[in-house]
Design a protein around this motif. Structure first.
Motif, PDB file in Angstrom:
ATOM      1  N   PRO A  14      15.848  52.368  -0.353  1.00 16.77           N
ATOM      2  CA  PRO A  14      15.154  52.374  -1.647  1.00 16.77           C
ATOM      3  C   PRO A  14      14.428  51.049  -1.879  1.00 16.77           C
ATOM      4  O   PRO A  14      14.758  50.033  -1.259  1.00 16.77           O
ATOM      5  N   TRP A  15      13.493  51.097  -2.799  1.00 10.25           N
ATOM      6  CA  TRP A  15      12.636  49.939  -3.058  1.00 10.25           C
ATOM      7  C   TRP A  15      13.434  48.665  -3.320  1.00 10.25           C
ATOM      8  O   TRP A  15      13.117  47.602  -2.796  1.00 10.25           O
ATOM      9  N   VAL A  16      14.471  48.763  -4.118  1.00 13.60           N
ATOM     10  CA  VAL A  16      15.217  47.561  -4.513  1.00 13.60           C
ATOM     11  C   VAL A  16      15.863  46.891  -3.287  1.00 13.60           C
ATOM     12  O   VAL A  16      15.887  45.662  -3.186  1.00 13.60           O
ATOM     13  N   VAL A  17      16.329  47.688  -2.341  1.00  9.16           N
ATOM     14  CA  VAL A  17      16.907  47.124  -1.112  1.00  9.16           C
ATOM     15  C   VAL A  17      15.807  46.500  -0.259  1.00  9.16           C
ATOM     16  O   VAL A  17      15.966  45.404   0.294  1.00  9.16           O
ATOM     17  N   ARG A  18      14.668  47.192  -0.175  1.00 10.79           N
ATOM     18  CA  ARG A  18      13.546  46.650   0.606  1.00 10.79           C
ATOM     19  C   ARG A  18      13.117  45.292   0.058  1.00 10.79           C
ATOM     20  O   ARG A  18      12.850  44.356   0.800  1.00 10.79           O
ATOM     21  N   LYS A  19      13.049  45.214  -1.261  1.00 10.97           N
ATOM     22  CA  LYS A  19      12.628  43.973  -1.930  1.00 10.97           C
ATOM     23  C   LYS A  19      13.616  42.849  -1.598  1.00 10.97           C
ATOM     24  O   LYS A  19      13.221  41.749  -1.196  1.00 10.97           O
ATOM     25  N   ALA A  20      14.902  43.136  -1.758  1.00 12.68           N
ATOM     26  CA  ALA A  20      15.951  42.133  -1.498  1.00 12.68           C
ATOM     27  C   ALA A  20      15.914  41.678  -0.044  1.00 12.68           C
ATOM     28  O   ALA A  20      16.061  40.490   0.262  1.00 12.68           O
ATOM     29  N   ALA A  21      15.707  42.633   0.853  1.00  7.43           N
ATOM     30  CA  ALA A  21      15.681  42.315   2.281  1.00  7.43           C
ATOM     31  C   ALA A  21      14.535  41.360   2.591  1.00  7.43           C
ATOM     32  O   ALA A  21      14.717  40.335   3.249  1.00  7.43           O
ATOM     33  N   THR A  22      13.354  41.691   2.084  1.00  8.94           N
ATOM     34  CA  THR A  22      12.177  40.886   2.413  1.00  8.94           C
ATOM     35  C   THR A  22      12.310  39.478   1.861  1.00  8.94           C
ATOM     36  O   THR A  22      11.920  38.509   2.512  1.00  8.94           O
ATOM     37  N   VAL A  23      12.912  39.357   0.684  1.00  7.11           N
ATOM     38  CA  VAL A  23      13.158  38.027   0.115  1.00  7.11           C
ATOM     39  C   VAL A  23      14.155  37.266   0.993  1.00  7.11           C
ATOM     40  O   VAL A  23      13.958  36.102   1.329  1.00  7.11           O
ATOM     41  N   ALA A  24      15.224  37.959   1.398  1.00  8.63           N
ATOM     42  CA  ALA A  24      16.263  37.321   2.211  1.00  8.63           C
ATOM     43  C   ALA A  24      15.713  36.840   3.557  1.00  8.63           C
ATOM     44  O   ALA A  24      16.116  35.791   4.057  1.00  8.63           O
ATOM     45  N   PHE A  25      14.781  37.596   4.132  1.00  4.64           N
ATOM     46  CA  PHE A  25      14.245  37.223   5.447  1.00  4.64           C
ATOM     47  C   PHE A  25      13.550  35.866   5.416  1.00  4.64           C
ATOM     48  O   PHE A  25      13.441  35.194   6.432  1.00  4.64           O
ATOM     49  N   CYS A  26      13.065  35.472   4.238  1.00 10.99           N
ATOM     50  CA  CYS A  26      12.379  34.178   4.124  1.00 10.99           C
ATOM     51  C   CYS A  26      13.318  33.014   4.422  1.00 10.99           C
ATOM     52  O   CYS A  26      12.872  31.921   4.761  1.00 10.99           O
ATOM     53  N   ALA A  27      14.627  33.242   4.282  1.00 17.76           N
ATOM     54  CA  ALA A  27      15.605  32.164   4.495  1.00 17.76           C
ATOM     55  C   ALA A  27      16.132  32.119   5.929  1.00 17.76           C
ATOM     56  O   ALA A  27      17.066  31.380   6.221  1.00 17.76           O
ATOM     57  N   LEU A  28      15.542  32.893   6.825  1.00 18.40           N
ATOM     58  CA  LEU A  28      16.049  32.944   8.201  1.00 18.40           C
ATOM     59  C   LEU A  28      15.901  31.603   8.918  1.00 18.40           C
ATOM     60  O   LEU A  28      14.936  30.885   8.692  1.00 18.40           O
ATOM     61  N   PRO A  29      16.848  31.304   9.806  1.00 15.13           N
ATOM     62  CA  PRO A  29      16.702  30.095  10.623  1.00 15.13           C
ATOM     63  C   PRO A  29      15.484  30.208  11.549  1.00 15.13           C
ATOM     64  O   PRO A  29      14.921  31.287  11.709  1.00 15.13           O
ATOM     65  N   SER A  30      15.144  29.089  12.167  1.00 19.47           N
ATOM     66  CA  SER A  30      13.980  29.062  13.049  1.00 19.47           C
ATOM     67  C   SER A  30      14.249  29.852  14.325  1.00 19.47           C
ATOM     68  O   SER A  30      15.393  30.160  14.657  1.00 19.47           O
ATOM     69  N   ARG A  31      13.187  30.114  15.042  1.00 17.55           N
ATOM     70  CA  ARG A  31      13.319  30.817  16.325  1.00 17.55           C
ATOM     71  C   ARG A  31      14.240  30.031  17.272  1.00 17.55           C
ATOM     72  O   ARG A  31      15.087  30.620  17.948  1.00 17.55           O
ATOM     73  N   ASP A  32      14.076  28.708  17.300  1.00 20.53           N
ATOM     74  CA  ASP A  32      14.914  27.893  18.182  1.00 20.53           C
ATOM     75  C   ASP A  32      16.389  28.028  17.834  1.00 20.53           C
ATOM     76  O   ASP A  32      17.242  28.104  18.713  1.00 20.53           O
ATOM     77  N   ALA A  33      16.658  28.058  16.518  1.00 26.92           N
ATOM     78  CA  ALA A  33      18.054  28.203  16.074  1.00 26.92           C
ATOM     79  C   ALA A  33      18.616  29.548  16.556  1.00 26.92           C
ATOM     80  O   ALA A  33      19.748  29.625  17.023  1.00 26.92           O
ATOM     81  N   PHE A  34      17.806  30.598  16.443  1.00 27.18           N
ATOM     82  CA  PHE A  34      18.244  31.919  16.906  1.00 27.18           C
ATOM     83  C   PHE A  34      18.560  31.901  18.396  1.00 27.18           C
ATOM     84  O   PHE A  34      19.566  32.435  18.842  1.00 27.18           O
TER      85      PHE A  34
END
Length: 208
Positions: free
Chosen positions: A145-165
Motif C-alpha cells: 500500500p501507498w503508506v508502506v511505499r512512502k515509508a520505504a522510500t524515505v528509509a532508503f535515503c538512510a542506507l549506508p554507502s556502497r563501500d559499507a555494503f
C-alpha cells in the motif's frame, strides 16, 4: 553447530552456498537450502538498521512459518509443497491466509527486490538509496500500500554507502565482494525464475 554458526558474523558466502545447493538437476527448488539462503539474507539485512526492518521482520516470521510447514509435512521441495496444497483445490488454497504457497509467494517477491538490489550494488552505482528504490519500485512496491511505499522510500535515503555494503558482505576486499555477488546473483535468479514459472503455471502469482 547450527547455533554457533548463526552467532558468527554474516558472510555473503553463506547465501551463495545455500542458493547454489537449491536447485536440483530436475529443476526442483529444495526447501532446506532455500530457507538457509533466506536466513543468510535476513542476517545481512538487520545490519542496515531500521531501513529493512519492515521487510526483514516480516521475512523472519515467514521463514519460520515455512520451516514449520517443511518439518510438519516433510516437504523436500517447493514443488512438493505446491502439489500438496493444490490437492485441496484452488479455492481452498486461496481461502487460507497461512498456506505455505502464500508464504513462499511473499518471500519470492522480496527475493526479487534483493536480487535487483544486489545486481545494482554489483553494477557500481554508488548511490545505494537510488539502487534500493529502483529495485523496490521494480518489484515489491506494486504489492505494498501507498503508506508502506512512502515509508520505504524515505528509509532508503538512510542506507549506508556502497563501500559499507560491500564490507558488510564479509568476503574480503570490495573486489572480492563484487566477484562473490557476481557468483551469487545467478543462483538467486535461477531460484527466482523457477519459482515464478511454478506459480504462474498453477495461477498462484496473485494469492491474496
Amino acid at each position: 553447530a547450527m547455533a554457533a554458526a548463526a552467532a558468527g558474523p554474516f558472510s555473503l558466502r553463506e547465501v551463495l552456498d545455500a542458493f547454489r545447493r537449491c536447485v536440483t538437476e530436475q529443476r526442483e527448488v529444495l526447501l532446506e537450502p532455500y530457507l538457509s539462503g533466506w536466513r543468510g539474507l535476513i542476517r545481512f539485512l538487520p545490519s542496515q538498521g531500521a531501513v529493512f526492518s519492515f521487510t526483514s521482520k516480516d521475512a523472519v516470521a515467514k521463514v519460520a512459518r515455512l520451516e514449520g510447514h517443511r518439518q510438519q509435512h516433510g516437504f523436500v521441495s517447493l514443488q512438493s509443497l505446491v502439489q500438496h496444497e493444490l490437492a485441496a483445490g484452488p479455492a481452498a488454497l486461496r481461502a487460507r491466509s497461512d498456506s505455505g504457497c502464500r508464504t513462499v509467494l511473499r518471500l519470492h517477491r522480496a527475493l526479487r527486490w534483493l536480487q535487483l538490489f544486489l545486481e545494482g550494488l554489483r553494477s557500481g552505482e554508488p548511490r545505494t538509496s537510488v539502487l534500493c528504490t529502483d529495485a523496490y519500485n521494480a518489484s515489491l512496491a506494486q504489492h505494498h500500500p501507498w503508506v508502506v511505499r512512502k515509508a520505504a522510500t524515505v528509509a532508503f535515503c538512510a542506507l549506508p554507502s556502497r563501500d559499507a555494503f560491500l564490507e558488510i558482505m564479509n568476503v574480503g576486499s570490495a573486489e572480492e565482494a563484487v566477484a562473490m555477488l557476481g557468483e551469487a546473483i545467478p543462483y538467486i535468479g535461477d531460484v527466482y525464475s523457477i519459482t515464478q514459472e511454478l506459480f504462474a503455471q498453477h495461477k498462484l502469482l496473485d494469492l491474496p
